[in-house]
Design a protein around this motif. Structure first.
Motif, PDB file in Angstrom:
ATOM      1  N   ALA A 127      27.153  30.353   2.165  1.00 45.37           N
ATOM      2  CA  ALA A 127      27.364  31.770   1.178  1.00 45.37           C
ATOM      3  C   ALA A 127      28.849  32.051   1.687  1.00 45.37           C
ATOM      4  O   ALA A 127      29.331  32.189   2.730  1.00 45.37           O
ATOM      5  N   PRO A 128      29.530  32.636   0.763  1.00 45.58           N
ATOM      6  CA  PRO A 128      30.947  33.364   0.805  1.00 45.58           C
ATOM      7  C   PRO A 128      30.733  34.664   1.684  1.00 45.58           C
ATOM      8  O   PRO A 128      29.739  35.405   1.766  1.00 45.58           O
ATOM      9  N   GLY A 129      31.777  34.964   2.490  1.00 45.51           N
ATOM     10  CA  GLY A 129      31.700  36.210   3.377  1.00 45.51           C
ATOM     11  C   GLY A 129      31.099  35.792   4.729  1.00 45.51           C
ATOM     12  O   GLY A 129      31.163  34.569   4.897  1.00 45.51           O
ATOM     13  N   VAL A 130      31.010  36.753   5.288  1.00 39.64           N
ATOM     14  CA  VAL A 130      30.832  36.732   6.856  1.00 39.64           C
ATOM     15  C   VAL A 130      29.554  37.655   7.209  1.00 39.64           C
ATOM     16  O   VAL A 130      29.698  38.259   7.993  1.00 39.64           O
ATOM     17  N   PHE A 131      28.745  37.841   6.371  1.00 39.35           N
ATOM     18  CA  PHE A 131      27.588  38.758   6.613  1.00 39.35           C
ATOM     19  C   PHE A 131      26.469  38.040   7.448  1.00 39.35           C
ATOM     20  O   PHE A 131      26.166  38.784   8.345  1.00 39.35           O
ATOM     21  N   PHE A 132      26.192  36.830   6.983  1.00 37.61           N
ATOM     22  CA  PHE A 132      25.004  36.351   7.937  1.00 37.61           C
ATOM     23  C   PHE A 132      25.426  36.173   9.290  1.00 37.61           C
ATOM     24  O   PHE A 132      24.462  35.719  10.147  1.00 37.61           O
ATOM     25  N   LEU A 133      26.760  35.932   9.620  1.00 37.71           N
ATOM     26  CA  LEU A 133      27.049  35.559  10.974  1.00 37.71           C
ATOM     27  C   LEU A 133      26.602  36.691  11.657  1.00 37.71           C
ATOM     28  O   LEU A 133      26.270  36.442  12.996  1.00 37.71           O
ATOM     29  N   TRP A 134      26.836  37.923  11.295  1.00 37.03           N
ATOM     30  CA  TRP A 134      26.659  39.037  12.247  1.00 37.03           C
ATOM     31  C   TRP A 134      24.867  39.256  12.587  1.00 37.03           C
ATOM     32  O   TRP A 134      24.552  39.552  13.526  1.00 37.03           O
ATOM     33  N   LEU A 135      24.120  38.876  11.472  1.00 38.55           N
ATOM     34  CA  LEU A 135      22.734  38.762  11.538  1.00 38.55           C
ATOM     35  C   LEU A 135      22.260  37.572  12.609  1.00 38.55           C
ATOM     36  O   LEU A 135      21.370  37.894  13.233  1.00 38.55           O
ATOM     37  N   ALA A 136      22.857  36.435  12.477  1.00 37.20           N
ATOM     38  CA  ALA A 136      22.548  35.369  13.300  1.00 37.20           C
ATOM     39  C   ALA A 136      22.965  35.754  14.804  1.00 37.20           C
ATOM     40  O   ALA A 136      22.014  35.541  15.721  1.00 37.20           O
ATOM     41  N   PHE A 137      24.070  36.649  15.214  1.00 36.81           N
ATOM     42  CA  PHE A 137      24.263  37.014  16.237  1.00 36.81           C
ATOM     43  C   PHE A 137      23.278  37.895  16.903  1.00 36.81           C
ATOM     44  O   PHE A 137      22.864  37.890  17.997  1.00 36.81           O
ATOM     45  N   ALA A 138      22.802  38.841  15.820  1.00 36.29           N
ATOM     46  CA  ALA A 138      21.448  39.784  16.186  1.00 36.29           C
ATOM     47  C   ALA A 138      20.538  39.108  16.603  1.00 36.29           C
ATOM     48  O   ALA A 138      19.692  39.179  17.758  1.00 36.29           O
ATOM     49  N   ALA A 139      20.137  38.135  15.639  1.00 37.91           N
ATOM     50  CA  ALA A 139      18.815  37.218  16.143  1.00 37.91           C
ATOM     51  C   ALA A 139      19.096  36.581  17.629  1.00 37.91           C
ATOM     52  O   ALA A 139      18.167  36.430  18.021  1.00 37.91           O
ATOM     53  N   ALA A 140      20.102  36.205  17.905  1.00 37.74           N
ATOM     54  CA  ALA A 140      20.378  35.281  18.778  1.00 37.74           C
ATOM     55  C   ALA A 140      20.225  36.309  20.093  1.00 37.74           C
ATOM     56  O   ALA A 140      19.426  36.210  21.272  1.00 37.74           O
ATOM     57  N   VAL A 141      20.693  37.405  20.052  1.00 42.60           N
ATOM     58  CA  VAL A 141      20.503  38.655  21.244  1.00 42.60           C
ATOM     59  C   VAL A 141      19.505  38.804  21.323  1.00 42.60           C
ATOM     60  O   VAL A 141      18.686  39.169  22.464  1.00 42.60           O
ATOM     61  N   THR A 142      18.427  39.089  20.315  1.00 42.88           N
ATOM     62  CA  THR A 142      17.265  39.507  20.322  1.00 42.88           C
ATOM     63  C   THR A 142      16.345  38.242  20.936  1.00 42.88           C
ATOM     64  O   THR A 142      15.427  38.725  21.733  1.00 42.88           O
TER      65      THR A 142
END
Length: 159
Positions: free
Chosen positions: A28-43
């Protein structure tokens, strides 16, 4: 979805979600899912450290980390208009940003301007140049903008 909540989510569920979100980021274009992936990894790491963490707390950690990561990432990406994150550390800021490189540049005309337009050679490239009024070869013009492949300019008054 009952299988997730029957025994609870483990750390590897969150890491799997992070991997899926990273794959979505690539597609997908943009960088939105990157931040959610980071949040999932931290969780996932939080669940690994606190084994007894309930699903409600896990979802709260994911939501908070997602919001914080999204805002922090946006702030990091939008430093100032026209500057990408790579420009700050670059030896050539504005690289591949033609308008930023050419705007304000003063050039000397090689040909007369007829009909408000002429051709100029800049950095090995021939450009169409539009200016108001007739100008003669040898006069100077300041580039004010680029519209498509056409330079816009204004005459520089000789002092």
């Amino acid at each position: 979805m009952d299988f997730l909540f029957s025994e609870g989510m483990t750390y590897w569920h969150w890491w799997s979600l992070a991997a899926i979100l990273l794959v979505l980021e690539v597609m997908a274009p943009g960088v939105f899912f990157l931040w959610l992936a980071f949040a999932a990894a931290v969780t996932g790491f939080a669940k690994l450290l606190v084994v007894t963490m309930g699903i409600e707390i896990q979802l709260l950690v994911f939501a908070l980390c997602g919001i914080l990561a999204t805002f922090a990432g946006r702030r990091w990406l939008v430093r100032k208009p026209g500057e990408t994150p790579d420009d700050a550390d670059s030896d050539a800021p504005g690289l591949n940003q033609r308008e930023a490189q050419l705007r304000g540049r003063v050039i000397t005309l090689a040909e007369d301007v007829t009909g408000g337009e002429t051709r100029v050679m800049l950095d090995g490239t021939t450009w169409r140049l539009q200016v108001a009024g007739p100008l003669l070869a040898g006069q100077q013009v300041r580039i004010t903008a680029i519209k498509g492949t056409v330079l816009q300019g204004e005459a520089v008054n000789a002092q």
